[in-house]
Design an enzyme around this catalytic site. Sequence first.
Site, short mmCIF file in Angstrom:
data_model
loop_
_atom_site.label_atom_id
_atom_site.label_comp_id
_atom_site.label_asym_id
_atom_site.label_seq_id
_atom_site.Cartn_x
_atom_site.Cartn_y
_atom_site.Cartn_z
N LYS A 65 0.81 -1.22 0.00
CA LYS A 65 0.00 0.00 0.00
C LYS A 65 0.85 1.28 0.00
CE LYS A 65 -4.03 -2.18 2.04
NZ LYS A 65 -5.04 -2.19 3.10
N ASP A 101 -10.09 2.25 2.57
CA ASP A 101 -10.19 1.48 3.81
C ASP A 101 -10.98 2.22 4.90
OD1 ASP A 101 -8.89 -0.82 2.99
OD2 ASP A 101 -6.91 -0.13 3.64
N ALA A 130 -3.02 -0.14 8.22
CA ALA A 130 -4.48 -0.10 8.34
C ALA A 130 -4.91 1.05 9.25
CB ALA A 130 -5.01 -1.43 8.86
N ARG A 151 2.04 -1.07 20.27
CA ARG A 151 3.18 -1.71 20.93
C ARG A 151 4.38 -0.78 20.88
NH1 ARG A 151 4.65 -7.34 18.27
NH2 ARG A 151 5.00 -5.93 16.53
#
Length: 266
Positions: A65, A101, A130, A151
């Site tokens: 992407k 998206d 995403a 994270r």
Amino acid sequence: MDRYAVIGHPVEHSRSPLIHQAFARQSGQTLEYGRVLAPLDDFAGTVARLREAGYHGCNVTVPFKLEAFHLAERLTARAQAAQAVNTLRFDPAGIHGDNTDGAGLVQDLRHNLKVVIAQQRVLLLGAGGAAQGVLHPLLAEAPQRLVIANRSLERAEALRQQSGAHNVQTATFAALQGETFDLVINATSAGLHGEHLPLPTGLFAPEAMAYDLMYGQETPFMAFARSQGARVADGLGMLVEQAAESFLFWRGVRPETAAIIARLRA
Ligand code: NDP
């Protein structure tokens, strides 16, 4: 016949051909839609070959992407904001890139699941491609606040800065202790490997929605959210809605999605 494809690596799992062929039938259009496995080091060459072969456009999935973003000669505003592209249209004037998206997620939340985002407390888990794609469309719905937890805090912070919004904050998973949200969106890929996110209990407000971008399997995040009393949805609706947005970008028609979502679920 007009030809389209989804390009990825891997790509054999993609349900996009099934969805787009159903859209074509439904809207009385004739097109062919296939899967193309691109070598990891030759996304641009693969796109060039499709153009030469007369394709009209393609969807782009993991891990291309970002490359698609750089390859596009023109971008829609939402692709520009996301800094990532999942839809390419091959126009005579050049390659036009879009990112559907986020619109797909918001459409699924608002219209299919009847989730209100405005004035709500939203937690976005993950800061990868995403998350990048859905952040701006979520912010456009005017949540009261949006926290990006990842994270790697650095990556969350980079996404926050890119958003330029005053109501976006970042956190580590541990720092979510004591926080409560109305909508929690899992945009990490932890579920792909069955991995648990170290989330604290008490994260979900009464009636909260837990939305996992993954689909096709119950992830540890979904199981955790259920155990905490949240409503749970997977990303199948988003998959179909983002495809409908791509179809609109290519063909000028936005197909009906409800029947296809129901069919895929069955
Ligand atoms: P990326 O590889 O770009 O990002 C992965 C993200 O997941 C990062 O934030 C990473 O954190 C985090 N992560 C991975 N493993 C763990 C773990 N064990 N614990 C905590 N965090 C972890 O992937 P994408 O953003 O492209 O995709 C994310 C998910 O969204 C995928 O499962 C994908 O299938 C799904 N997706 C679904 C769509 C749909 O239509 N339903 C559309 C697009 C994506 P860190 O930065 O610290 O490494």
